[in-house]
Design an enzyme around this catalytic site. Structure first.
Site, PDB file in Angstrom:
ATOM      1  N   SER A 121     -28.658 -54.912 114.939  1.00 24.27           N
ATOM      2  CA  SER A 121     -28.631 -55.383 113.553  1.00 24.27           C
ATOM      3  C   SER A 121     -29.416 -56.661 113.406  1.00 24.27           C
ATOM      4  O   SER A 121     -29.780 -57.034 112.298  1.00 24.27           O
ATOM      5  CB  SER A 121     -27.197 -55.709 113.142  1.00 24.27           C
ATOM      6  N   HIS A 142     -32.311 -48.929 112.553  1.00 23.55           N
ATOM      7  CA  HIS A 142     -30.971 -49.471 112.296  1.00 23.55           C
ATOM      8  C   HIS A 142     -30.199 -48.593 111.311  1.00 23.55           C
ATOM      9  O   HIS A 142     -30.578 -48.476 110.149  1.00 23.55           O
ATOM     10  CB  HIS A 142     -31.121 -50.907 111.760  1.00 23.55           C
ATOM     11  N   GLU A 154     -32.915 -48.544 108.460  1.00 21.66           N
ATOM     12  CA  GLU A 154     -33.997 -49.531 108.464  1.00 21.66           C
ATOM     13  C   GLU A 154     -34.878 -49.255 109.688  1.00 21.66           C
ATOM     14  O   GLU A 154     -34.347 -49.088 110.787  1.00 21.66           O
ATOM     15  CB  GLU A 154     -33.433 -50.955 108.566  1.00 21.66           C
ATOM     16  N   ASN A 193     -28.677 -56.864 106.399  1.00 23.97           N
ATOM     17  CA  ASN A 193     -27.772 -57.895 106.910  1.00 23.97           C
ATOM     18  C   ASN A 193     -28.181 -59.300 106.487  1.00 23.97           C
ATOM     19  O   ASN A 193     -27.333 -60.194 106.413  1.00 23.97           O
ATOM     20  CB  ASN A 193     -27.649 -57.814 108.430  1.00 23.97           C
TER      21      ASN A 193
HETATM   22  N1  CAA Z   1     -17.309 -40.246 109.232  1.00 25.01           N
HETATM   23  C1  CAA Z   1     -17.673 -39.214 108.450  1.00 25.01           C
HETATM   24  N2  CAA Z   1     -17.375 -39.154 107.135  1.00 25.01           N
HETATM   25  C2  CAA Z   1     -16.652 -40.148 106.615  1.00 25.01           C
HETATM   26  C3  CAA Z   1     -16.229 -41.246 107.372  1.00 25.01           C
HETATM   27  C4  CAA Z   1     -16.576 -41.264 108.731  1.00 25.01           C
HETATM   28  N3  CAA Z   1     -16.242 -42.277 109.545  1.00 25.01           N
HETATM   29  N4  CAA Z   1     -15.567 -42.083 106.570  1.00 25.01           N
HETATM   30  C5  CAA Z   1     -15.544 -41.530 105.362  1.00 25.01           C
HETATM   31  N5  CAA Z   1     -16.215 -40.370 105.386  1.00 25.01           N
HETATM   32  C6  CAA Z   1     -16.481 -39.491 104.264  1.00 25.01           C
HETATM   33  C7  CAA Z   1     -15.248 -38.742 103.876  1.00 25.01           C
HETATM   34  O1  CAA Z   1     -15.151 -37.485 104.547  1.00 25.01           O
HETATM   35  C8  CAA Z   1     -15.441 -38.568 102.391  1.00 25.01           C
HETATM   36  O2  CAA Z   1     -16.301 -37.455 102.138  1.00 25.01           O
HETATM   37  P1  CAA Z   1     -16.043 -36.517 100.859  1.00 25.01           P
HETATM   38  O3  CAA Z   1     -16.096 -37.434  99.662  1.00 25.01           O
HETATM   39  O4  CAA Z   1     -17.169 -35.533 100.899  1.00 25.01           O
HETATM   40  O5  CAA Z   1     -14.689 -35.915 101.081  1.00 25.01           O
HETATM   41  C9  CAA Z   1     -16.219 -39.798 101.961  1.00 25.01           C
HETATM   42  O6  CAA Z   1     -16.847 -40.299 103.143  1.00 25.01           O
HETATM   43  C10 CAA Z   1     -15.306 -40.835 101.375  1.00 25.01           C
HETATM   44  O7  CAA Z   1     -14.296 -41.109 102.316  1.00 25.01           O
HETATM   45  P2  CAA Z   1     -12.788 -41.447 101.984  1.00 25.01           P
HETATM   46  O8  CAA Z   1     -12.386 -40.774 100.683  1.00 25.01           O
HETATM   47  O9  CAA Z   1     -11.937 -41.217 103.176  1.00 25.01           O
HETATM   48  O10 CAA Z   1     -12.769 -43.007 101.822  1.00 25.01           O
HETATM   49  P3  CAA Z   1     -13.528 -43.890 100.803  1.00 25.01           P
HETATM   50  O11 CAA Z   1     -13.865 -43.190  99.543  1.00 25.01           O
HETATM   51  O12 CAA Z   1     -12.702 -45.100 100.771  1.00 25.01           O
HETATM   52  O13 CAA Z   1     -14.920 -44.193 101.551  1.00 25.01           O
HETATM   53  C11 CAA Z   1     -16.312 -45.371 103.006  1.00 25.01           C
HETATM   54  C12 CAA Z   1     -14.950 -44.759 102.811  1.00 25.01           C
HETATM   55  C13 CAA Z   1     -17.362 -44.250 103.102  1.00 25.01           C
HETATM   56  C14 CAA Z   1     -16.279 -46.130 104.308  1.00 25.01           C
HETATM   57  C15 CAA Z   1     -16.655 -46.276 101.770  1.00 25.01           C
HETATM   58  O14 CAA Z   1     -15.585 -47.151 101.534  1.00 25.01           O
HETATM   59  C16 CAA Z   1     -17.912 -47.084 101.944  1.00 25.01           C
HETATM   60  O15 CAA Z   1     -19.021 -46.589 101.796  1.00 25.01           O
HETATM   61  N6  CAA Z   1     -17.729 -48.380 102.276  1.00 25.01           N
HETATM   62  C17 CAA Z   1     -18.847 -49.293 102.479  1.00 25.01           C
HETATM   63  C18 CAA Z   1     -19.355 -49.126 103.861  1.00 25.01           C
HETATM   64  C19 CAA Z   1     -20.534 -50.009 104.126  1.00 25.01           C
HETATM   65  O16 CAA Z   1     -20.865 -50.911 103.375  1.00 25.01           O
HETATM   66  N7  CAA Z   1     -21.173 -49.760 105.281  1.00 25.01           N
HETATM   67  C20 CAA Z   1     -22.262 -50.588 105.738  1.00 25.01           C
HETATM   68  C21 CAA Z   1     -21.722 -51.599 106.688  1.00 25.01           C
HETATM   69  S1  CAA Z   1     -22.990 -52.628 107.303  1.00 25.01           S
HETATM   70  C22 CAA Z   1     -23.546 -51.797 108.653  1.00 25.01           C
HETATM   71  O17 CAA Z   1     -23.104 -50.782 109.062  1.00 25.01           O
HETATM   72  C23 CAA Z   1     -24.692 -52.385 109.326  1.00 25.01           C
HETATM   73  C24 CAA Z   1     -24.485 -53.516 110.211  1.00 25.01           C
HETATM   74  O18 CAA Z   1     -25.387 -53.824 110.942  1.00 25.01           O
HETATM   75  C25 CAA Z   1     -23.282 -54.328 110.180  1.00 25.01           C
END
Ligand code: CAA
Length: 287
Positions: A121, A142, A154, A193
């Site tokens: 990252s 990324h 990315e 990030n």
């Molecule tokens: N694997 C596969 N699918 C997943 C999953 C996982 N770990 N988590 C959730 N899903 C899927 C679910 O199956 C669901 O799919 P459907 O709508 O088709 O049924 C969908 O995603 C939504 O899941 P949930 O209903 O269980 O939960 P939610 O609506 O609260 O969503 C979330 C969960 C997808 C994590 C959502 O809250 C989200 O997008 N959050 C933001 C995440 C984010 O910002 N990520 C970037 C982080 S930064 C990074 O990664 C980079 C770094 O370098 C730090």
């Protein structure tokens, strides 16, 4: 355009397991490496649990789940990566751990044209390229967590990455994996990030100062700005240790106080409160 058919993924934690899964679901032959038998078993069950989740939500059929599992192989021996076209490194966000893996991959892959990509990252891609004999074949790729859900990748070429490698990896992420690519310069934090980490550490500082509770900070951003989750819950998802490492790399690079990990973040990491993966972070989680 060059195709990658045999993919290697080093590290099967939160990110590596997701990268391995999306590659297997895209029909690629995937070999995954972990440090030891225990980490390998945990990584394998992470991939299986995510495929099961896809099955339950109807995104994946039982046949597709089986086919994806059949395309995945696991090993603790990096020597088995000798036939890979593309290797994605997704080990801990620590420069010495990553450079050790890059040196080893460079040896194993020999003089061929295999590409080594890092899912870092924030660690400079050029520092990883520089420990290999093939810096023109090293690039940053990324992914975002959860990898099967987040649509962005990315792609980060260094000053030495061959244009053909950047193009092939971009095409791979877009056409084979169905992601959208943004290109970023090799600066700590890249695009996402660089914007996200100051926001997340500001939320920790706000909690630390007693200005608002964790729930109120998160509700503020979910209900006020329509974010899918609040910053503290997102830190729990990313992993507090990973977020701390990213913030440290960014602080090292720019010396901007807004990137510096706040004392509360450091204390929580030291206490083993790493977020969802340890069962406790800003919130408590069931195993
Ligand atoms: N694997 C596969 N699918 C997943 C999953 C996982 N770990 N988590 C959730 N899903 C899927 C679910 O199956 C669901 O799919 P459907 O709508 O088709 O049924 C969908 O995603 C939504 O899941 P949930 O209903 O269980 O939960 P939610 O609506 O609260 O969503 C979330 C969960 C997808 C994590 C959502 O809250 C989200 O997008 N959050 C933001 C995440 C984010 O910002 N990520 C970037 C982080 S930064 C990074 O990664 C980079 C770094 O370098 C730090």
């Amino acid at each position: 355009m060059r195709e990658f058919g045999r993919v290697g993924v080093v590290g099967c934690g939160l990110m590596g397991s997701g990268i391995a899964e999306v590659c297997a679901r895209a029909g690629l032959d995937v070999l995954v490496a972990e440090r030891g038998a225990e980490a390998l078993a945990a990584g394998r069950s992470r991939v299986t649990a995510s495929l099961d989740r896809g099955l339950r939500s109807g995104k994946l059929s039982a046949d597709e789940r089986e086919a994806a599992l059949a395309r995945l192989e696991f090993t603790t021996d990096l020597d088995e990566f000798a036939d890979r076209d593309l290797v994605v490194e997704a080990v801990a966000e620590q420069p010495d751990v990553k450079t050790a893996v890059f040196k080893e991959l460079d040896r194993v892959l020999g003089g061929g044209d295999a590409v080594i990509a890092s899912n870092t990252s924030s660690i400079p891609i050029i520092d990883l390229a520089a420990v290999t004999s093939r810096p023109q074949q090293v690039v940053g790729v990324h992914f975002f967590n959860p990898v099967p859900v987040q649509r962005l990748v990315e792609v980060i070429p260094t000053q030495l990455t061959a244009q053909s490698v950047t193009d092939a990896v971009t095409d791979f992420a877009e056409r084979r994996l169905g992601k959208t690519v943004v290109h970023a310069q090799d600066r700590a934090g890249f695009v996402v990030n660089a914007l996200l980490i100051p926001y997340l550490v500001s939320a920790v500082r706000m909690l630390e100062s007693g200005a608002a509770s964790a729930e109120d900070i998160d509700n503020g951003m979910v209900l006020g700005c329509a974010h899918p989750m609040g910053p503290l819950r997102l830190l729990d998802l990313i992993g507090l240790d990973t977020a701390q490492s990213i913030a440290e790399s960014m602080y090292d690079e720019f010396k901007e106080p807004l990137y510096a990990p706040p004392p509360l973040l450091r204390r929580m990491v030291a206490a083993g409160a790493l977020g969802r993966k340890s069962g406790r972070g800003f919130y408590a989680y069931d195993s």
